[in-house]
Design a protein around this motif. Structure first.
Motif, PDB file in Angstrom:
ATOM      1  N   VAL A 179       0.865  -1.183   0.000  1.00 56.88           N
ATOM      2  CA  VAL A 179       0.000   0.000   0.000  1.00 56.88           C
ATOM      3  C   VAL A 179       0.898   1.228   0.000  1.00 56.88           C
ATOM      4  O   VAL A 179       1.836   1.329   0.805  1.00 56.88           O
ATOM      5  CB  VAL A 179      -0.923   0.017   1.230  1.00 56.88           C
ATOM      6  CG1 VAL A 179      -1.714   1.326   1.288  1.00 56.88           C
ATOM      7  CG2 VAL A 179      -1.861  -1.178   1.217  1.00 56.88           C
ATOM      8  N   VAL A 195       2.903  -0.978   4.339  1.00 56.51           N
ATOM      9  CA  VAL A 195       2.230   0.306   4.142  1.00 56.51           C
ATOM     10  C   VAL A 195       3.314   1.373   4.144  1.00 56.51           C
ATOM     11  O   VAL A 195       4.120   1.459   5.084  1.00 56.51           O
ATOM     12  CB  VAL A 195       1.205   0.578   5.256  1.00 56.51           C
ATOM     13  CG1 VAL A 195       0.544   1.941   5.060  1.00 56.51           C
ATOM     14  CG2 VAL A 195       0.150  -0.520   5.298  1.00 56.51           C
ATOM     15  N   ARG A 207      -0.124  -4.406   6.334  1.00 58.63           N
ATOM     16  CA  ARG A 207      -1.542  -4.770   6.248  1.00 58.63           C
ATOM     17  C   ARG A 207      -1.836  -5.869   7.265  1.00 58.63           C
ATOM     18  O   ARG A 207      -1.070  -6.817   7.411  1.00 58.63           O
ATOM     19  CB  ARG A 207      -1.897  -5.240   4.849  1.00 58.63           C
ATOM     20  CG  ARG A 207      -1.915  -4.116   3.838  1.00 58.63           C
ATOM     21  CD  ARG A 207      -2.055  -4.599   2.408  1.00 58.63           C
ATOM     22  NE  ARG A 207      -3.307  -5.322   2.150  1.00 58.63           N
ATOM     23  CZ  ARG A 207      -3.681  -5.728   0.944  1.00 58.63           C
ATOM     24  NH1 ARG A 207      -2.901  -5.498  -0.117  1.00 58.63           N
ATOM     25  NH2 ARG A 207      -4.820  -6.370   0.766  1.00 58.63           N
TER      26      ARG A 207
END
Length: 208
Positions: A179, A195, A207
């Motif tokens: 992400v 992330v 995550r």
């Protein structure tokens, strides 16, 4: 005008429109599979082989899309890909720019090849993202427009989410499930399911 016709016909116009655009693309040499849906007019700049642009089954263009290739550049939209309007895709040299099955590229994204730029399956590329498999050479004694480029591949593995206004530089691999937060500048490869935020982007978590 297209949107008005779609409104008047309760969106049934897009069936005819998509058929016409598919026919025109195929006449230009682009390989377009059945199930193609288009709600705009593709802009073509073909300076290489037209059949190096491949649109597989059930691809959806939800607005005007800019498709460019030159030299031996290959541009592939795999099955069930969705592309929103005002996106640009450039495949050049011997590079392949591939959007994996089930991925979506949202409004205003810019993807520049030159080396391979491979996006995996089920990814989200957010609005106004810039992903580049190249970079200008910048030397003091040569104007930057004349200095050429450095090329390195970019790989975005399956199930990545790239938020709005992200820049991804040449040579980067996003590990599976990464992400990337809005506005990040990604200069280094990321870990799977990490992330990452900031400029330059850094890992802040994973995550769950």
């Amino acid at each position: 005008m297209f949107a008005l016709l779609a409104l008047v016909t309760n969106n049934k116009y897009w069936v005819l429109h998509s058929w016409m655009i598919r026919l025109i693309l195929r006449l230009r040499g682009v390989r377009v599979a059945p199930g193609f849906h288009c709600q705009g007019v593709p802009r073509l700049q073909i300076r290489g082989r037209a059949d190096n642009i491949v649109i597989e089954e059930n691809v959806r263009f939800l607005g005007d899309v800019d498709l460019r290739n030159r030299e031996n550049g290959r541009l592939v939209f795999c099955r069930d890909v969705v592309v929103e309007g005002d996106c640009r895709f450039v495949a050049a040299r011997d590079g392949e720019l591939r959007i994996g099955s089930g991925s979506i590229v949202t409004k205003g994204a810019l993807l520049n090849g030159g080396a391979d730029l491979i996006i995996g399956e089920q990814c989200i590329i957010g609005p106004r993202c810039s992903i580049n498999a190249n970079e200008h050479v910048f030397q003091r004694d040569t104007p930057v427009r004349e200095a050429g480029f450095i090329h390195e591949p970019v790989s975005i593995e399956d199930d990545c989410w790239i938020a709005a206004n992200v820049v991804i530089n040449k040579g980067v691999t996003l590990g599976r499930g990464s992400v990337i937060g809005a506005g990040a500048v990604v200069t280094r490869s990321t870990e799977p399911y990490s992330v990452n935020v900031g400029a330059p982007a850094k890992k802040i978590g994973e995550r769950s």
